[in-house]
Design a protein around this motif. Sequence first.
Motif, PDB file in Angstrom:
ATOM      1  N   LEU A 164      40.829  88.546  -6.244  1.00 54.04           N
ATOM      2  CA  LEU A 164      41.971  88.593  -5.338  1.00 54.04           C
ATOM      3  C   LEU A 164      42.648  89.954  -5.401  1.00 54.04           C
ATOM      4  O   LEU A 164      42.750  90.564  -6.461  1.00 54.04           O
ATOM      5  CB  LEU A 164      42.985  87.498  -5.701  1.00 54.04           C
ATOM      6  N   GLU A 165      43.127  90.409  -4.270  1.00 48.64           N
ATOM      7  CA  GLU A 165      43.822  91.691  -4.228  1.00 48.64           C
ATOM      8  C   GLU A 165      45.254  91.517  -4.722  1.00 48.64           C
ATOM      9  O   GLU A 165      45.935  90.565  -4.376  1.00 48.64           O
ATOM     10  CB  GLU A 165      43.820  92.238  -2.800  1.00 48.64           C
ATOM     11  N   GLY A 166      45.701  92.474  -5.518  1.00 48.95           N
ATOM     12  CA  GLY A 166      47.043  92.405  -6.069  1.00 48.95           C
ATOM     13  C   GLY A 166      47.067  91.585  -7.347  1.00 48.95           C
ATOM     14  O   GLY A 166      46.093  90.909  -7.694  1.00 48.95           O
ATOM     15  N   PRO A 167      48.175  91.625  -8.073  1.00 47.63           N
ATOM     16  CA  PRO A 167      48.283  90.858  -9.319  1.00 47.63           C
ATOM     17  C   PRO A 167      48.256  89.352  -9.055  1.00 47.63           C
ATOM     18  O   PRO A 167      48.838  88.874  -8.082  1.00 47.63           O
ATOM     19  CB  PRO A 167      49.632  91.301  -9.891  1.00 47.63           C
ATOM     20  N   VAL A 168      47.565  88.626  -9.924  1.00 49.38           N
ATOM     21  CA  VAL A 168      47.411  87.179  -9.770  1.00 49.38           C
ATOM     22  C   VAL A 168      48.099  86.478 -10.934  1.00 49.38           C
ATOM     23  O   VAL A 168      47.922  86.861 -12.098  1.00 49.38           O
ATOM     24  CB  VAL A 168      45.921  86.778  -9.718  1.00 49.38           C
ATOM     25  N   TYR A 169      48.877  85.451 -10.613  1.00 49.77           N
ATOM     26  CA  TYR A 169      49.586  84.674 -11.627  1.00 49.77           C
ATOM     27  C   TYR A 169      49.248  83.195 -11.451  1.00 49.77           C
ATOM     28  O   TYR A 169      49.088  82.711 -10.326  1.00 49.77           O
ATOM     29  CB  TYR A 169      51.100  84.872 -11.510  1.00 49.77           C
ATOM     30  N   LEU A 170      49.151  82.496 -12.558  1.00 50.55           N
ATOM     31  CA  LEU A 170      48.882  81.061 -12.547  1.00 50.55           C
ATOM     32  C   LEU A 170      50.118  80.324 -13.049  1.00 50.55           C
ATOM     33  O   LEU A 170      50.715  80.711 -14.058  1.00 50.55           O
ATOM     34  CB  LEU A 170      47.684  80.727 -13.437  1.00 50.55           C
ATOM     35  N   LEU A 171      50.491  79.269 -12.349  1.00 54.00           N
ATOM     36  CA  LEU A 171      51.667  78.487 -12.730  1.00 54.00           C
ATOM     37  C   LEU A 171      51.242  77.305 -13.593  1.00 54.00           C
ATOM     38  O   LEU A 171      50.408  76.492 -13.189  1.00 54.00           O
ATOM     39  CB  LEU A 171      52.399  77.983 -11.484  1.00 54.00           C
ATOM     40  N   LEU A 172      51.821  77.218 -14.778  1.00 56.92           N
ATOM     41  CA  LEU A 172      51.538  76.118 -15.699  1.00 56.92           C
ATOM     42  C   LEU A 172      52.633  75.064 -15.586  1.00 56.92           C
ATOM     43  O   LEU A 172      53.817  75.385 -15.648  1.00 56.92           O
ATOM     44  CB  LEU A 172      51.465  76.631 -17.137  1.00 56.92           C
ATOM     45  N   ASP A 190      42.203  81.440 -22.668  1.00 57.05           N
ATOM     46  CA  ASP A 190      41.193  82.393 -22.197  1.00 57.05           C
ATOM     47  C   ASP A 190      41.727  83.821 -22.359  1.00 57.05           C
ATOM     48  O   ASP A 190      42.880  84.104 -22.017  1.00 57.05           O
ATOM     49  CB  ASP A 190      40.880  82.122 -20.722  1.00 57.05           C
ATOM     50  N   PRO A 191      40.922  84.741 -22.875  1.00 51.89           N
ATOM     51  CA  PRO A 191      41.394  86.118 -23.098  1.00 51.89           C
ATOM     52  C   PRO A 191      41.743  86.870 -21.817  1.00 51.89           C
ATOM     53  O   PRO A 191      42.381  87.932 -21.884  1.00 51.89           O
ATOM     54  CB  PRO A 191      40.214  86.780 -23.824  1.00 51.89           C
ATOM     55  N   SER A 200      56.669  80.095 -17.128  1.00 51.97           N
ATOM     56  CA  SER A 200      55.502  79.206 -17.161  1.00 51.97           C
ATOM     57  C   SER A 200      54.348  79.832 -16.389  1.00 51.97           C
ATOM     58  O   SER A 200      53.555  79.135 -15.763  1.00 51.97           O
ATOM     59  CB  SER A 200      55.868  77.843 -16.555  1.00 51.97           C
ATOM     60  N   LEU A 201      54.259  81.144 -16.450  1.00 47.06           N
ATOM     61  CA  LEU A 201      53.247  81.873 -15.693  1.00 47.06           C
ATOM     62  C   LEU A 201      52.224  82.520 -16.614  1.00 47.06           C
ATOM     63  O   LEU A 201      52.561  83.014 -17.694  1.00 47.06           O
ATOM     64  CB  LEU A 201      53.898  82.953 -14.828  1.00 47.06           C
ATOM     65  N   LEU A 202      50.985  82.505 -16.161  1.00 47.28           N
ATOM     66  CA  LEU A 202      49.914  83.268 -16.792  1.00 47.28           C
ATOM     67  C   LEU A 202      49.530  84.399 -15.845  1.00 47.28           C
ATOM     68  O   LEU A 202      49.330  84.172 -14.655  1.00 47.28           O
ATOM     69  CB  LEU A 202      48.685  82.391 -17.041  1.00 47.28           C
ATOM     70  N   LYS A 203      49.416  85.589 -16.375  1.00 50.82           N
ATOM     71  CA  LYS A 203      48.952  86.710 -15.564  1.00 50.82           C
ATOM     72  C   LYS A 203      47.468  86.916 -15.806  1.00 50.82           C
ATOM     73  O   LYS A 203      47.007  86.951 -16.950  1.00 50.82           O
ATOM     74  CB  LYS A 203      49.713  87.989 -15.908  1.00 50.82           C
ATOM     75  N   VAL A 204      46.712  87.021 -14.724  1.00 50.64           N
ATOM     76  CA  VAL A 204      45.276  87.270 -14.829  1.00 50.64           C
ATOM     77  C   VAL A 204      45.074  88.757 -15.098  1.00 50.64           C
ATOM     78  O   VAL A 204      45.446  89.604 -14.279  1.00 50.64           O
ATOM     79  CB  VAL A 204      44.544  86.844 -13.541  1.00 50.64           C
ATOM     80  N   THR A 205      44.501  89.065 -16.251  1.00 54.36           N
ATOM     81  CA  THR A 205      44.345  90.468 -16.652  1.00 54.36           C
ATOM     82  C   THR A 205      42.947  91.000 -16.403  1.00 54.36           C
ATOM     83  O   THR A 205      42.735  92.210 -16.435  1.00 54.36           O
ATOM     84  CB  THR A 205      44.687  90.622 -18.142  1.00 54.36           C
TER      85      THR A 205
END
Length: 207
Positions: A164-172, A190-191, A200-205
């Motif tokens: 995906l273009e741009g920063p991606v965040y996942l909501l837990l 996951d690393p 409650s967010l995960l950033k996809v690195t």
Amino acid sequence: NALLLLAGACGFLCTLYRDRSVAPWSLAVLWSAAFVLLKLFFYRRFFLHFDFFLLPFAAYGVVLLWKRSSHVFWHVLLVLLILGQSYLSYNVFLLRTPDIDEGMFAIVESVESADLPADAFVVTLENKSTTWLRGWLPNHRVAGPGLFSYTWPFQDWELFLYGLEGPVYLLLTPLFFEYYGEFAQKFVEDPCFQRLENTSLLKVTCT
């Protein structure tokens, strides 16, 4: 909704007879009724539309019945029917609750204060919070599980998340952990994911 249906049908037919034409609002009634009666695509959703578009005709029908029945008995009966319908509607209103609780809504609300970039893509991991988050973040891109499911292999999901273009965040959310159990915790560890502090967010690195 019996009173609404009867009064609405009466008002609708009287309106057609009076105007000798079909107005756009009348077409909306017919269009919604067709979906409901013929059980067309997602027809259950059109019950709400049908009730809504019948409301002005129901009001017109009640006024007509009141004016044309001069006897006090019919007036009292009409008032009792309206009160009875109001009582039933109020009881149904008390039974209806939002599909998420206060805790999950607080999580959705907190995302706004996370100061996400303007081009951020926020992905929910269950199908309850997606629509709420979409409404709460009107200026961001939001996606999540919805009506249709894709049986993608693992590689396709990797391509989706990391491509995906741009920063991606996942909501837990608690529902995510409740539904997936031990697999949810492994997913979070996951690393390629970085937990943002106080959110409650995960950033996809990984990209």
